[in-house]
Design a protein around this motif. Structure first.
Motif, PDB file in Angstrom:
ATOM      1  N   UNK A  69     -16.230  30.250  15.286  1.00  0.00           N
ATOM      2  CA  UNK A  69     -16.450  30.098  16.722  1.00  0.00           C
ATOM      3  C   UNK A  69     -15.104  30.177  17.419  1.00  0.00           C
ATOM      4  N   UNK A  70     -15.058  30.874  18.545  1.00  0.00           N
ATOM      5  CA  UNK A  70     -13.808  30.970  19.295  1.00  0.00           C
ATOM      6  C   UNK A  70     -14.100  31.466  20.702  1.00  0.00           C
ATOM      7  N   UNK A  71     -13.542  30.777  21.677  1.00  0.00           N
ATOM      8  CA  UNK A  71     -13.636  31.245  23.064  1.00  0.00           C
ATOM      9  C   UNK A  71     -12.691  32.433  23.242  1.00  0.00           C
ATOM     10  N   UNK A  72     -12.747  33.054  24.400  1.00  0.00           N
ATOM     11  CA  UNK A  72     -11.963  34.269  24.642  1.00  0.00           C
ATOM     12  C   UNK A  72     -10.473  34.022  24.479  1.00  0.00           C
ATOM     13  N   UNK A  73      -9.985  32.833  24.851  1.00  0.00           N
ATOM     14  CA  UNK A  73      -8.559  32.525  24.755  1.00  0.00           C
ATOM     15  C   UNK A  73      -8.255  31.552  23.610  1.00  0.00           C
ATOM     16  N   UNK A  74      -9.112  31.493  22.632  1.00  0.00           N
ATOM     17  CA  UNK A  74      -8.920  30.559  21.526  1.00  0.00           C
ATOM     18  C   UNK A  74      -7.734  30.946  20.652  1.00  0.00           C
ATOM     19  N   UNK A  75      -7.000  29.946  20.176  1.00  0.00           N
ATOM     20  CA  UNK A  75      -5.886  30.204  19.264  1.00  0.00           C
ATOM     21  C   UNK A  75      -6.350  30.758  17.932  1.00  0.00           C
ATOM     22  N   UNK A  76      -7.615  30.512  17.568  1.00  0.00           N
ATOM     23  CA  UNK A  76      -8.127  31.039  16.301  1.00  0.00           C
ATOM     24  C   UNK A  76      -8.118  32.564  16.289  1.00  0.00           C
ATOM     25  N   UNK A  77      -8.236  33.176  17.460  1.00  0.00           N
ATOM     26  CA  UNK A  77      -8.208  34.638  17.516  1.00  0.00           C
ATOM     27  C   UNK A  77      -6.837  35.185  17.152  1.00  0.00           C
ATOM     28  N   UNK A  78      -5.782  34.395  17.359  1.00  0.00           N
ATOM     29  CA  UNK A  78      -4.448  34.853  16.965  1.00  0.00           C
ATOM     30  C   UNK A  78      -4.352  34.974  15.449  1.00  0.00           C
ATOM     31  N   UNK A  79      -5.047  34.090  14.729  1.00  0.00           N
ATOM     32  CA  UNK A  79      -5.089  34.204  13.274  1.00  0.00           C
ATOM     33  C   UNK A  79      -5.788  35.486  12.866  1.00  0.00           C
ATOM     34  N   UNK A  80      -6.901  35.796  13.539  1.00  0.00           N
ATOM     35  CA  UNK A  80      -7.630  37.022  13.230  1.00  0.00           C
ATOM     36  C   UNK A  80      -6.793  38.256  13.519  1.00  0.00           C
ATOM     37  N   UNK A  81      -6.084  38.252  14.644  1.00  0.00           N
ATOM     38  CA  UNK A  81      -5.251  39.412  14.979  1.00  0.00           C
ATOM     39  C   UNK A  81      -4.121  39.576  13.969  1.00  0.00           C
ATOM     40  N   UNK A  82      -3.528  38.460  13.546  1.00  0.00           N
ATOM     41  CA  UNK A  82      -2.479  38.520  12.523  1.00  0.00           C
ATOM     42  C   UNK A  82      -3.025  39.095  11.224  1.00  0.00           C
ATOM     43  N   UNK A  83      -4.211  38.626  10.842  1.00  0.00           N
ATOM     44  CA  UNK A  83      -4.833  39.123   9.615  1.00  0.00           C
ATOM     45  C   UNK A  83      -5.067  40.624   9.696  1.00  0.00           C
ATOM     46  N   UNK A  84      -5.553  41.083  10.836  1.00  0.00           N
ATOM     47  CA  UNK A  84      -5.791  42.518  11.021  1.00  0.00           C
ATOM     48  C   UNK A  84      -4.492  43.301  10.942  1.00  0.00           C
ATOM     49  N   UNK A  85      -3.436  42.802  11.580  1.00  0.00           N
ATOM     50  CA  UNK A  85      -2.147  43.499  11.563  1.00  0.00           C
ATOM     51  C   UNK A  85      -1.545  43.540  10.155  1.00  0.00           C
ATOM     52  N   UNK A  86      -1.902  42.575   9.317  1.00  0.00           N
ATOM     53  CA  UNK A  86      -1.394  42.510   7.951  1.00  0.00           C
ATOM     54  C   UNK A  86      -2.309  43.234   6.966  1.00  0.00           C
ATOM     55  N   UNK A  87      -3.286  43.972   7.515  1.00  0.00           N
ATOM     56  CA  UNK A  87      -4.241  44.722   6.689  1.00  0.00           C
ATOM     57  C   UNK A  87      -5.088  43.808   5.802  1.00  0.00           C
ATOM     58  N   UNK A  88      -5.371  42.609   6.289  1.00  0.00           N
ATOM     59  CA  UNK A  88      -6.319  41.738   5.629  1.00  0.00           C
ATOM     60  C   UNK A  88      -7.695  41.957   6.267  1.00  0.00           C
ATOM     61  N   UNK A  89      -8.729  41.593   5.547  1.00  0.00           N
ATOM     62  CA  UNK A  89     -10.070  41.684   6.126  1.00  0.00           C
ATOM     63  C   UNK A  89     -10.234  40.615   7.204  1.00  0.00           C
ATOM     64  N   UNK A  90     -10.773  41.025   8.346  1.00  0.00           N
ATOM     65  CA  UNK A  90     -11.031  40.110   9.452  1.00  0.00           C
ATOM     66  C   UNK A  90     -12.528  40.092   9.705  1.00  0.00           C
ATOM     67  N   UNK A  91     -13.113  38.905   9.722  1.00  0.00           N
ATOM     68  CA  UNK A  91     -14.566  38.760   9.828  1.00  0.00           C
ATOM     69  C   UNK A  91     -14.924  37.760  10.925  1.00  0.00           C
ATOM     70  N   UNK A  92     -16.100  37.933  11.481  1.00  0.00           N
ATOM     71  CA  UNK A  92     -16.567  37.031  12.527  1.00  0.00           C
ATOM     72  C   UNK A  92     -18.026  36.677  12.336  1.00  0.00           C
ATOM     73  N   UNK A  93     -18.392  35.466  12.765  1.00  0.00           N
ATOM     74  CA  UNK A  93     -19.772  34.989  12.677  1.00  0.00           C
ATOM     75  C   UNK A  93     -20.379  35.016  14.068  1.00  0.00           C
TER      76      UNK A  93
END
Length: 404
Positions: free
Chosen positions: A265-289
């Motif tokens: 769960x994450x709102x539009x400005x949630x800090x958790x999205x920064x983790x997802x963006x970092x994961x994507x930039x590092x070529x890790x799998x990024x997933x959402x529920x």
């Protein structure tokens, strides 16, 4: 090299360099290795993710970097100016590195640096922003546990739906032999850790404060339990407290350490999205529920999925399908020659000897009695053996992986 300034106050440098150990141990000990002591000092001089200091460490050993800061003789490269040097020098007369090491050892921990056998090499993907070192408590090997790890993150002010989903996903992942990684914060983080712990699973808490600081205080018992059954990890020295920037910087370690990141769960400005963006930039799998379309706490996750920045997942099987190939590549089956059985550390070998080859396997409590180790340590060793391809979890029981 150029001379920017001289700082007459920086004469409190420790003289323990001559007491260095012969080489890095599988897990850092009390040995006064010069590089380790210097990196302890540097962890006090800068904030996590300092790319300027990271570039400097890419050119010189940490011992030379500390000396250059002390004398004011620094290399000429972008970002390293007199103002930044003055900032480093202002923190130089801080706590003695030996004191910090004693403090973390008192808490049952150690300081892990690049070159240690416990250092997770995937953190090197952060480049100049790679951690100077990691403070850790818990008896499991961070490198081995991180080989099969998944980050589960999300909003602190989560809904009951989000907490339930995070707990269920984490429990399912733990039962499949995955290590759940999160930030030990309120909300989704806490639900993820509790889900893994509830089924006797392994979990790692990456903190934005010292490993000896329980933050948030409302999660003090949960953090204590993570440190016993799993691992607590931080870039910040003992006694350090969190701030807003440290939470954001902490997220890059969560993203780099794991095989993939799930945002529950994450709102539009949630800090958790920064983790997802970092994961994507590092070529890790990024997933959402997916969540209710009427919930603001699902809006950020939905936007992430809609933009193609994350893959929709609904259970642990779908998560394992995505990240499993990466985990398998890094942790091959027992037939591979990566880590032969005779090179296992004695406690790990003792646990492996106790694991039956029968289809039904045995629970942790029985294995603990057979090998004479505490149940929490047995559990940590079992997850290390899962990463190495020796054993597998079958419900609440553990059994040997059968060769074909």
């Amino acid at each position: 090299m150029k001379q920017l300034s001289r700082h007459p106050q920086a004469h409190g440098e420790t003289g323990a360099a001559g007491d260095a150990a012969a080489g890095p141990a599988p897990r850092p000990t009390a040995a006064s290795e010069p590089e380790r002591l210097a990196r302890v000092r540097l962890s006090r001089l800068s904030e996590p993710g300092d790319a300027v200091l990271g570039r400097w460490l890419g050119r010189l050993p940490a011992v030379d970097v500390v000396e250059a800061i002390r004398t004011g003789t620094v290399p000429d490269h972008p970002g390293l100016d007199a103002e930044r040097l003055a900032g480093y020098q202002a923190r130089l007369p801080g706590p003695d590195p030996e004191t910090d090491l004693k403090r973390v050892r008192h808490a049952g921990g150690r300081f892990i640096i690049p070159g240690d056998t416990e250092w997770p090499s995937q953190l090197d993907d952060l480049g100049d922003g790679r951690p100077i070192g990691l403070w850790a408590t818990g008896t499991g090997s961070l490198r081995l546990l991180a080989l099969r790890s998944v980050a589960v993150v999300g909003s602190r002010a989560c809904t009951a739906y989000g907490a339930h989903v995070a707990g269920e996903l984490s429990a399912q992942l733990a039962e499949r032999g995955w290590v759940v990684v999160s930030g030990a914060a309120y909300g989704i983080d806490a639900a993820a850790h509790r889900g893994a712990l509830a089924v006797g699973g392994m979990t790692i808490g990456v903190l934005a404060c010292g490993v000896d600081v329980a933050y948030p205080k409302g999660n003090a018992e949960l953090i204590r339990r993570i440190g016993v059954q799993g691992l607590l990890v931080s870039e910040l020295p003992p006694g350090e407290h969190p701030n807003r920037f440290r939470f954001v910087l902490r997220n890059r370690v969560i993203a780099a350490l794991t095989r993939g990141t799930v945002v529950v769960e994450a709102a539009v400005r949630s800090g958790a999205l920064s983790t997802a963006r970092r994961a994507r930039d590092l070529n890790r799998h990024t997933m959402g529920v997916a969540g209710p379309v009427t919930s603001e706490l699902s809006a950020g996750v939905h936007a992430l999925i809609r933009s193609g920045g994350a893959t929709l997942v609904t259970d642990a099987a779908e998560i394992s399908e995505l990240v499993g190939a990466i985990g398998d590549d890094l942790a091959p089956q027992r037939s591979g020659p990566v880590l032969p059985r005779d090179l296992l550390e004695p406690p790990v070998a003792r646990v492996l000897e106790a694991v039956p080859a029968t289809a039904e396997g045995a629970p942790v409590e029985r294995l603990a009695r057979q090998c004479g180790l505490p149940p929490d340590e047995v559990l940590q060793r079992l997850y290390e053996l899962v990463s190495l391809g020796y054993v597998e979890r079958h419900g609440a029981h553990w059994r040997m992986v059968r060769r074909r």
